[in-house]
Design a protein around this motif. Sequence first.
Motif, PDB file in Angstrom:
ATOM      1  N   THR A  13     -19.967  56.630  -3.985  1.00  0.00           N
ATOM      2  CA  THR A  13     -20.763  56.745  -2.743  1.00  0.00           C
ATOM      3  C   THR A  13     -22.045  57.089  -2.927  1.00  0.00           C
ATOM      4  O   THR A  13     -22.866  56.818  -1.974  1.00  0.00           O
ATOM      5  CB  THR A  13     -19.907  58.053  -2.049  1.00  0.00           C
ATOM      6  OG1 THR A  13     -19.957  59.082  -2.614  1.00  0.00           O
ATOM      7  CG2 THR A  13     -18.275  57.628  -1.534  1.00  0.00           C
ATOM      8  N   SER A  16     -23.907  54.133  -3.561  1.00  0.00           N
ATOM      9  CA  SER A  16     -23.883  53.204  -2.284  1.00  0.00           C
ATOM     10  C   SER A  16     -25.125  53.689  -1.325  1.00  0.00           C
ATOM     11  O   SER A  16     -25.906  52.985  -0.827  1.00  0.00           O
ATOM     12  CB  SER A  16     -22.618  53.284  -1.574  1.00  0.00           C
ATOM     13  OG  SER A  16     -22.728  52.737  -0.240  1.00  0.00           O
ATOM     14  N   TYR A  47     -27.996  45.022  -3.129  1.00  0.00           N
ATOM     15  CA  TYR A  47     -26.757  44.301  -2.851  1.00  0.00           C
ATOM     16  C   TYR A  47     -25.997  44.057  -4.056  1.00  0.00           C
ATOM     17  O   TYR A  47     -24.814  44.204  -4.068  1.00  0.00           O
ATOM     18  CB  TYR A  47     -26.932  42.842  -2.319  1.00  0.00           C
ATOM     19  CG  TYR A  47     -27.345  43.020  -0.757  1.00  0.00           C
ATOM     20  CD1 TYR A  47     -26.317  43.415  -0.061  1.00  0.00           C
ATOM     21  CD2 TYR A  47     -28.589  42.869  -0.576  1.00  0.00           C
ATOM     22  CE1 TYR A  47     -26.624  43.437   1.197  1.00  0.00           C
ATOM     23  CE2 TYR A  47     -29.046  42.915   0.868  1.00  0.00           C
ATOM     24  CZ  TYR A  47     -27.861  43.265   1.942  1.00  0.00           C
ATOM     25  OH  TYR A  47     -28.082  43.526   3.196  1.00  0.00           O
ATOM     26  N   PHE A  50     -24.066  47.482  -3.959  1.00  0.00           N
ATOM     27  CA  PHE A  50     -23.161  47.251  -2.955  1.00  0.00           C
ATOM     28  C   PHE A  50     -21.787  46.555  -3.504  1.00  0.00           C
ATOM     29  O   PHE A  50     -20.801  47.053  -3.442  1.00  0.00           O
ATOM     30  CB  PHE A  50     -23.605  46.640  -1.910  1.00  0.00           C
ATOM     31  CG  PHE A  50     -24.194  47.550  -0.856  1.00  0.00           C
ATOM     32  CD1 PHE A  50     -23.814  48.810  -0.565  1.00  0.00           C
ATOM     33  CD2 PHE A  50     -25.437  47.161  -0.162  1.00  0.00           C
ATOM     34  CE1 PHE A  50     -24.501  49.532   0.294  1.00  0.00           C
ATOM     35  CE2 PHE A  50     -26.208  47.757   0.674  1.00  0.00           C
ATOM     36  CZ  PHE A  50     -25.546  48.961   1.010  1.00  0.00           C
ATOM     37  N   PHE A  51     -22.110  45.490  -4.245  1.00  0.00           N
ATOM     38  CA  PHE A  51     -21.017  44.575  -4.963  1.00  0.00           C
ATOM     39  C   PHE A  51     -20.391  45.439  -5.967  1.00  0.00           C
ATOM     40  O   PHE A  51     -19.010  45.519  -6.032  1.00  0.00           O
ATOM     41  CB  PHE A  51     -21.571  43.281  -5.449  1.00  0.00           C
ATOM     42  CG  PHE A  51     -20.498  42.562  -5.872  1.00  0.00           C
ATOM     43  CD1 PHE A  51     -19.597  41.981  -5.331  1.00  0.00           C
ATOM     44  CD2 PHE A  51     -20.370  42.201  -7.233  1.00  0.00           C
ATOM     45  CE1 PHE A  51     -18.617  40.999  -5.711  1.00  0.00           C
ATOM     46  CE2 PHE A  51     -19.254  41.538  -7.777  1.00  0.00           C
ATOM     47  CZ  PHE A  51     -18.471  40.883  -7.004  1.00  0.00           C
ATOM     48  N   LEU A  54     -18.217  48.047  -4.042  1.00  0.00           N
ATOM     49  CA  LEU A  54     -16.867  47.566  -3.769  1.00  0.00           C
ATOM     50  C   LEU A  54     -16.099  47.153  -4.701  1.00  0.00           C
ATOM     51  O   LEU A  54     -14.614  47.515  -4.691  1.00  0.00           O
ATOM     52  CB  LEU A  54     -17.459  46.133  -3.234  1.00  0.00           C
ATOM     53  CG  LEU A  54     -16.234  45.342  -2.375  1.00  0.00           C
ATOM     54  CD1 LEU A  54     -15.544  45.855  -1.342  1.00  0.00           C
ATOM     55  CD2 LEU A  54     -16.651  43.952  -2.347  1.00  0.00           C
ATOM     56  N   LEU A  55     -16.266  46.606  -5.950  1.00  0.00           N
ATOM     57  CA  LEU A  55     -15.207  46.487  -7.288  1.00  0.00           C
ATOM     58  C   LEU A  55     -14.624  47.673  -7.619  1.00  0.00           C
ATOM     59  O   LEU A  55     -13.560  47.868  -7.906  1.00  0.00           O
ATOM     60  CB  LEU A  55     -16.042  45.800  -8.220  1.00  0.00           C
ATOM     61  CG  LEU A  55     -16.440  44.259  -7.711  1.00  0.00           C
ATOM     62  CD1 LEU A  55     -17.130  43.952  -9.383  1.00  0.00           C
ATOM     63  CD2 LEU A  55     -15.255  43.501  -7.602  1.00  0.00           C
ATOM     64  N   ASN A  57     -14.445  50.733  -5.907  1.00  0.00           N
ATOM     65  CA  ASN A  57     -13.580  51.164  -4.776  1.00  0.00           C
ATOM     66  C   ASN A  57     -12.416  50.564  -4.933  1.00  0.00           C
ATOM     67  O   ASN A  57     -11.237  51.093  -4.643  1.00  0.00           O
ATOM     68  CB  ASN A  57     -14.144  51.107  -3.476  1.00  0.00           C
ATOM     69  CG  ASN A  57     -15.402  52.366  -3.448  1.00  0.00           C
ATOM     70  OD1 ASN A  57     -15.353  53.222  -4.178  1.00  0.00           O
ATOM     71  ND2 ASN A  57     -15.975  52.234  -2.224  1.00  0.00           N
ATOM     72  N   THR A  58     -12.358  49.200  -4.946  1.00  0.00           N
ATOM     73  CA  THR A  58     -11.048  48.291  -4.917  1.00  0.00           C
ATOM     74  C   THR A  58     -10.226  48.932  -6.219  1.00  0.00           C
ATOM     75  O   THR A  58      -8.984  49.182  -6.081  1.00  0.00           O
ATOM     76  CB  THR A  58     -11.397  46.891  -4.910  1.00  0.00           C
ATOM     77  OG1 THR A  58     -12.302  46.350  -3.848  1.00  0.00           O
ATOM     78  CG2 THR A  58     -10.324  45.926  -5.072  1.00  0.00           C
ATOM     79  N   ASP A  73     -15.414  58.472   0.997  1.00  0.00           N
ATOM     80  CA  ASP A  73     -16.546  57.431   1.531  1.00  0.00           C
ATOM     81  C   ASP A  73     -17.425  57.825   2.551  1.00  0.00           C
ATOM     82  O   ASP A  73     -18.462  57.474   2.677  1.00  0.00           O
ATOM     83  CB  ASP A  73     -15.830  56.142   2.030  1.00  0.00           C
ATOM     84  CG  ASP A  73     -15.133  55.356   0.889  1.00  0.00           C
ATOM     85  OD1 ASP A  73     -15.714  55.514  -0.131  1.00  0.00           O
ATOM     86  OD2 ASP A  73     -14.306  54.487   1.196  1.00  0.00           O
TER      87      ASP A  73
END
Length: 112
Positions: A13, A16, A47, A50-51, A54-55, A57-58, A73
Motif C-alpha cells: 500500500t 501504491s 505503472y 502498480f503492476f 497487484l502481483l 497482493n494477489t 488496502d
Amino acid sequence: MSRIFMLLMFVGTFFSASSQILLKQSANIEHKSGIYEYLNWRVITAYFIFFGVLLLNTYAYTQVPYKYGSIIDTFTYVFVLLLSRFLLGEKITKGKLAGNLIIIAGILIYSL
C-alpha cells in the motif's frame, strides 16, 4: 504465517501511494507533446509499481483473509495524504483530514 503476508500487503500500500505521487508529479510538469504525458519515466515507473503491487497482493491474498486485506488496502489513502504533504508540499486541509479520519473510523468499525 499470515502476518508476514499482511506486512507485505501493508508495504504494498505504501508503494501504491508512492506511485500515485509519481503520477501527480508527472501531471504537474509541462510536457513537449501529448505523448510525453504518458511516456515519461514517472508514469512508466508508477505503472510498473502498480503492476508489482497487484502481483504482490494477489500472492498475499492466498494467506490473508479478504476482511483484513481490504482493511490494509485502505491505508493507501492515508499514505497519499502524508506523502503529498511531505513530497509535493500540498496542504492538509480540513476536508482532507476529515476524509481520512472517516476512512480510519470506517476501518476501525469494520474490523470490530
